[in-house]
Design a protein around this motif. Structure first.
Motif, mmCIF file in Angstrom:
data_model
loop_
_atom_site.group_PDB
_atom_site.id
_atom_site.type_symbol
_atom_site.label_atom_id
_atom_site.label_comp_id
_atom_site.label_asym_id
_atom_site.label_seq_id
_atom_site.Cartn_x
_atom_site.Cartn_y
_atom_site.Cartn_z
ATOM 1 N N VAL A 438 0.420 -2.576 -5.303
ATOM 2 C CA VAL A 438 1.002 -1.595 -6.216
ATOM 3 C C VAL A 438 2.506 -1.781 -6.369
ATOM 4 O O VAL A 438 3.098 -1.296 -7.331
ATOM 5 C CB VAL A 438 0.678 -0.161 -5.731
ATOM 6 N N TYR A 439 3.146 -2.509 -5.454
ATOM 7 C CA TYR A 439 4.594 -2.699 -5.524
ATOM 8 C C TYR A 439 4.995 -3.916 -6.369
ATOM 9 O O TYR A 439 6.178 -4.143 -6.586
ATOM 10 C CB TYR A 439 5.181 -2.851 -4.122
ATOM 11 N N LEU A 440 4.030 -4.700 -6.819
ATOM 12 C CA LEU A 440 4.316 -5.901 -7.616
ATOM 13 C C LEU A 440 3.939 -5.648 -9.068
ATOM 14 O O LEU A 440 2.805 -5.281 -9.379
ATOM 15 C CB LEU A 440 3.545 -7.098 -7.080
ATOM 16 N N SER A 441 4.888 -5.847 -9.975
ATOM 17 C CA SER A 441 4.603 -5.676 -11.401
ATOM 18 C C SER A 441 3.634 -6.747 -11.878
ATOM 19 O O SER A 441 3.733 -7.910 -11.472
ATOM 20 C CB SER A 441 5.895 -5.755 -12.215
ATOM 21 N N PRO A 442 2.686 -6.406 -12.748
ATOM 22 C CA PRO A 442 1.777 -7.423 -13.304
ATOM 23 C C PRO A 442 2.508 -8.460 -14.141
ATOM 24 O O PRO A 442 1.953 -9.516 -14.427
ATOM 25 C CB PRO A 442 0.798 -6.601 -14.147
ATOM 26 N N GLN A 449 5.936 -13.803 -2.704
ATOM 27 C CA GLN A 449 7.296 -13.690 -2.168
ATOM 28 C C GLN A 449 7.559 -12.308 -1.577
ATOM 29 O O GLN A 449 8.627 -12.054 -1.033
ATOM 30 C CB GLN A 449 8.327 -14.007 -3.256
ATOM 31 N N TRP A 450 6.596 -11.412 -1.754
ATOM 32 C CA TRP A 450 6.611 -10.078 -1.132
ATOM 33 C C TRP A 450 7.827 -9.257 -1.542
ATOM 34 O O TRP A 450 8.393 -8.524 -0.740
ATOM 35 C CB TRP A 450 6.514 -10.211 0.392
ATOM 36 N N LYS A 451 8.193 -9.392 -2.807
ATOM 37 C CA LYS A 451 9.282 -8.591 -3.355
ATOM 38 C C LYS A 451 8.727 -7.520 -4.287
ATOM 39 O O LYS A 451 7.768 -7.764 -5.029
ATOM 40 C CB LYS A 451 10.278 -9.479 -4.106
ATOM 41 N N ALA A 452 9.335 -6.353 -4.241
ATOM 42 C CA ALA A 452 8.882 -5.212 -5.035
ATOM 43 C C ALA A 452 9.665 -5.122 -6.339
ATOM 44 O O ALA A 452 10.887 -5.291 -6.353
ATOM 45 C CB ALA A 452 9.046 -3.918 -4.245
ATOM 46 N N ASN A 453 8.954 -4.848 -7.424
ATOM 47 C CA ASN A 453 9.590 -4.616 -8.726
ATOM 48 C C ASN A 453 9.822 -3.145 -9.007
ATOM 49 O O ASN A 453 10.393 -2.794 -10.046
ATOM 50 C CB ASN A 453 8.733 -5.200 -9.853
ATOM 51 N N TYR A 454 9.388 -2.271 -8.106
ATOM 52 C CA TYR A 454 9.544 -0.834 -8.323
ATOM 53 C C TYR A 454 10.572 -0.289 -7.342
ATOM 54 O O TYR A 454 10.359 -0.257 -6.126
ATOM 55 C CB TYR A 454 8.196 -0.126 -8.177
ATOM 56 N N LEU A 455 11.715 0.087 -7.904
ATOM 57 C CA LEU A 455 12.846 0.545 -7.118
ATOM 58 C C LEU A 455 13.231 1.960 -7.539
ATOM 59 O O LEU A 455 12.791 2.463 -8.574
ATOM 60 C CB LEU A 455 14.050 -0.390 -7.302
ATOM 61 N N THR A 485 11.564 6.552 -10.227
ATOM 62 C CA THR A 485 11.373 5.131 -9.964
ATOM 63 C C THR A 485 11.578 4.313 -11.229
ATOM 64 O O THR A 485 11.461 4.834 -12.349
ATOM 65 C CB THR A 485 9.954 4.851 -9.426
ATOM 66 N N LEU A 486 11.849 3.028 -11.044
ATOM 67 C CA LEU A 486 12.090 2.113 -12.152
ATOM 68 C C LEU A 486 11.311 0.823 -11.936
ATOM 69 O O LEU A 486 11.148 0.371 -10.799
ATOM 70 C CB LEU A 486 13.577 1.757 -12.248
ATOM 71 N N GLU A 487 10.847 0.233 -13.030
ATOM 72 C CA GLU A 487 10.337 -1.134 -12.978
ATOM 73 C C GLU A 487 11.498 -2.059 -13.311
ATOM 74 O O GLU A 487 12.115 -1.920 -14.368
ATOM 75 C CB GLU A 487 9.201 -1.349 -13.967
ATOM 76 N N VAL A 488 11.809 -2.989 -12.414
ATOM 77 C CA VAL A 488 12.936 -3.891 -12.635
ATOM 78 C C VAL A 488 12.438 -5.322 -12.775
ATOM 79 O O VAL A 488 11.348 -5.665 -12.300
ATOM 80 C CB VAL A 488 13.948 -3.807 -11.470
ATOM 81 N N ALA A 493 14.388 -7.653 -8.102
ATOM 82 C CA ALA A 493 13.384 -7.266 -7.106
ATOM 83 C C ALA A 493 13.924 -7.474 -5.692
ATOM 84 O O ALA A 493 14.794 -8.318 -5.456
ATOM 85 C CB ALA A 493 12.107 -8.071 -7.311
ATOM 86 N N VAL A 494 13.395 -6.689 -4.750
ATOM 87 C CA VAL A 494 13.837 -6.767 -3.352
ATOM 88 C C VAL A 494 12.624 -6.881 -2.436
ATOM 89 O O VAL A 494 11.516 -6.473 -2.803
ATOM 90 C CB VAL A 494 14.674 -5.535 -2.957
ATOM 91 N N VAL A 495 12.824 -7.445 -1.245
ATOM 92 C CA VAL A 495 11.758 -7.471 -0.248
ATOM 93 C C VAL A 495 11.322 -6.028 -0.007
ATOM 94 O O VAL A 495 12.151 -5.139 0.227
ATOM 95 C CB VAL A 495 12.248 -8.110 1.065
#
Length: 560
Positions: A438-442, A449-455, A485-488, A493-495
Motif C-alpha cells: 500500500v505504500y508503493l504507488s502503482p 527498493q522499498w521506498k514509499a510514495n505516500y508522504l 497525505t500526498l502521493e509524490v 520517495a523515501v525508505v
C-alpha cells in the motif's frame, strides 16, 4: 493490475508475431475453415468493452507458413503453461464500477480462453499462479487471488480457463448459469460470423474514466477538440480479418447525426495537421544534400496523401465508417491496418492504464487514511510524524506506527520491530524489505527498493510537525480543508521506515510534489477523502491546505 504485465507482454509478442507477418505475406483467398462459436454466457450485463479473437484459426491458417510457430509454442509453454496455437478463442471483457464511480475501485476485467486440448491440472500462468491460493467455488477447486489487485484463476471445465479480477469471478459464473444479456452480448450475438478479431467499446460509461487523462493531455491547440471525442461518441467497434488478405472495418457511432458531423470535423482537423507536419518534414528532406533523404522525400510525397486518405472515414447518419481492404494494393492496406490499429488502441490503452493506476493509488491513500483514523480512535490523536527515543532522536516513521491498523498482516510485522531502536538499526533494517504494498504507488518504478510514495507534508503547522501527535481539536481549519497525505514522484520517495516525509519549500511548495502523473497530483485529506489537485494550483492555497490552523478560506473548485 501491474502483476499482469509480464503475462500481457507475452501475449503482445504472440499477437505481434501473428498479425504483422500475416499482413505482409497474406494472399487473397477466402477462409476455408468453419466458424468457432464463442460462449458469450460469461459476459456480464454490465460489460462496457470486449475483445474477441481466434488465435488458433489465425495461427494455423496456410498464410502462416512463414511464422515462427515453434517459437510461439515454446514461449507460451514457458511463460503461460499452455500452447497459444491450441487456443480456439479468447474473450476479454471489462465492467466498470457501479455507476462508473471513479473512486469505487478499478474496472473489473475477465479473460476467458477456450482450448482445443485440455488445460493441464498443474501450475499455469507462471508467477500469477504464485499470487493465488487454493480455494473452493461452485464445488470446484480454483486459485483465489491473494491480493485485492490480483486476478483469480478458474477452470470451469478441462478446456476452459478463466482469469478474473476481484469479486468478478463469481458474478460471471452466476451469469453463465443463468445468462442475462447486456449491450456487449447483444451486439456480439447478432453477428453471424465473428472475424479473426473483434473490438467493441461503449464510450458513455467510460467518460468519467477518460475525462482526467484527456483533460491533462498536452495536445497542441489545433487538436484541442480531440478531447471532446468521448462526449460525442456512444460506441466504437472494429472488425479485423487477417486470413485471406488483411482488412479492417472501424465503426464510430456518435450520439446523433449532429455529433457525427462534429466528429468528422475533428478527424479532418487531425488529418490536416498530420498533412502539414508531413509537408514540413518533406521540405527538410528536399533541401538536404543527402540524395537518399531527397529520394525519401519524393517517396513520402507519392505515398503520404494516399496513406492519409486511408484514415478518413465515411459518414452516414450517426455513423462514421472506415474500411481498409487488401484489394489490388495489399501492401497499402497492410500499412493502413497497422496504423489504424495503433492509432485506435494505443491511446485508449494508455488512458485506461493510467486511469486504473490512478484509481489504485486513490485506494492506497484511502487505506492509509483509514489506518490513521483507526489509530486516532485508539490514541485520540493522529500518529506523530515519527517516534523518538528518550533524547528526542527520531526512530521510526508513522508508516511503521500505523501498521497494526492496516489491512493484512500489518500487526504481525509491527510486532517484529524493535520500537526502541532507529529505523536503520541492524535489526530494523532487516525488516525494510517487507514494506506493505500500500505504500508503493502503482505508477512507481521503485519496486524492490522499498521506498514509499505516500508522504505527509512536514511543517510545524501541518498535522505532522514532528514528534508531537496532533488531535482533531488542533485541526482548526477543518479536516476537509487540511491535507493528511500526498502521493509524490519517485524522486521524492523515501525508505518507508525512515522518519522522512515531504518537507516542502515555503517559496515553491510544488517542488518535489509533481511529476508522478500528468498535470495533477493526489492528496488525501484529514476527513478521509482523496482529491486530484491540479499542478497549476495557486501556491498560497496549497500552503494553506498544508496547515491545520491557518484560518484560510478557499473555494474547493480552485483545486482543479
Amino acid at each position: 493490475m501491474s502483476r499482469w504485465h509480464s503475462k500481457m507482454i507475452v501475449w503482445i509478442l504472440i499477437v505481434s508475431m501473428t498479425y504483422s507477418p500475416s499482413l505482409v505475406f497474406a494472399v487473397r483467398q477466402s477462409p476455408a475453415e468453419g466458424q468457432e462459436k464463442i460462449d458469450l454466457g460469461y459476459v456480464t450485463p454490465g460489460a462496457v468493452a470486449a475483445v474477441a479473437a481466434f488465435p488458433r484459426r489465425v495461427l494455423t491458417a496456410p498464410e502462416m507458413e512463414m511464422m515462427p510457430l515453434e517459437v510461439i509454442t515454446a514461449l507460451g509453454m514457458k511463460e503461460l503453461g499452455f500452447d497459444p496455437l491450441e487456443i480456439e478463442w479468447v474473450l476479454v471483457f471489462v465492467e466498470m464500477p457501479e455507476n462508473g464511480a471513479m473512486q469505487a475501485g478499478p474496472p473489473s476485467v475477465a479473460i476467458v480462453l477456450r482450448s482445443a486440448k485440455p488445460f493441464g491440472e498443474g501450475k499455469i500462468l507462471g508467477k500469477l499462479w504464485d499470487r493465488t491460493t487454493e480455494a473452493q467455488l461452485d464445488g470446484k477447486t480454483y486459485r483465489k487471488a491473494m491480493g485485492p489487485m490480483d486476478p483469480s484463476i478458474y477452470r470451469p471445465d478441462e478446456y476452459t480457463l478463466i482469469v478474473a479480477s476481484g469479486d468478478f469471478l463469481p458474478r460471471l459464473l452466476s451469469n453463465h448459469a443463468s445468462p442475462e444479456k447486456g449491450r456487449v452480448t447483444k451486439v456480439l450475438g447478432r453477428m453471424k460470423e465473428l472475424p479473426d478479431a473483434t473490438v467493441l467499446l461503449f464510450v458513455e460509461p467510460l467518460r468519467p474514466l477518460l475525462a482526467m487523462p484527456l483533460a491533462m493531455a498536452p495536445l497542441p491547440p489545433p487538436l484541442a477538440d480531440v478531447k471532446r471525442i468521448p462526449e460525442l461518441l456512444t460506441s466504437v467497434g472494429a472488425k479485423v480479418n487477417l486470413r485471406g488478405g488483411p482488412s479492417l472495418t472501424l465503426i464510430l457511432r456518435a450520439n446523433d447525426e449532429d455529433a457525427a458531423v462534429e466528429l468528422e470535423k475533428i478527424i479532418d482537423q487531425a488529418l490536416d495537421m498530420a498533412r502539414q507536419a508531413m509537408a514540413a518534414e518533406i521540405a527538410k528532406q528536399e533541401n538536404s544534400s543527402d540524395p537518399v533523404e531527397q529520394a525519401f522525400a519524393k517517396y513520402s510525397k507519392r505515398i503520404g496523401e494516399k496513406m492519409l486518405e486511408y484514415f478518413r472515414p465515411v459518414r452516414k447518419g450517426e455513423k462514421l465508417t472506415l474500411t481498409t481492404d487488401a484489394g489490388d494494393n495489399p501492401q497499402m492496406a497492410s500499412m493502413a491496418v497497422i496504423g489504424i490499429l495503433v492509432a485506435l488502441l494505443l491511446p485508449a490503452v494508455q488512458a485506461a492504464r493510467e486511469a486504473a493506476r490512478r484509481i489504485s493509488s486513490i485506494n492506497n491513500i484511502k487505506h492509509i487514511g483509514l489506518a490513521m483514523h483507526n489509530y486516532a480512535q485508539v490514541h485520540k490523536t493522529f500518529p506523530p510524524a515519527y517516534s523518538v527515543d528518550k533524547d528526542g532522536k527520531p526512530l521510526l516513521s508513522w508508516r511503521v506506527l500505523i501498521l497494526p491498523y492496516l489491512e493484512g498482516e500489518g500487526s504481525i510485522l509491527y510486532k517484529q520491530f524493535h520500537l526502541d531502536e532507529p529505523w536503520d538499526s541492524e535489526h530494523n533494517k532487516a525488516l525494510i524489505g517487507r514494506m506493505p504494498a500500500v505504500y508503493l504507488s502503482p505508477n512507481s518504478a521503485l519496486a524492490g527498493q522499498w521506498k514509499a510514495n505516500y508522504l505527509t507534508p512536514r511543517n510545524e503547522r501541518s498535522i505532522f510537525p514532528g514528534k508531537e501527535a496532533i488531535s482533531f481539536a488542533k485541526i482548526r481549519d477543518g479536516t476537509s480543508n487540511t491535507i493528511l497525505t500526498l502521493e509524490v514522484p519517485d524522486s521524492s520517495a523515501v525508505v518507508w521506515t525512515k522518519p522522512d516525509d515531504f518537507q516542502y519549500d515555503e517559496d515553491n511548495p510544488l517542488k518535489g510534489l509533481t511529476g508522478m502523473r500528468a498535470g495533477v497530483f493526489l492528496a488525501g485529506f484529514a476527513d478521509g477523502s482523496v482529491q486530484t489537485i491540479s499542478s497549476t494550483i495557486d501556491l498560497t492555497l496549497l500552503k494553506a491546505l498544508f496547515t491545520r490552523d491557518g484560518n484560510e478560506m478557499y473555494d474547493r473548485d480552485d483545486l482543479f
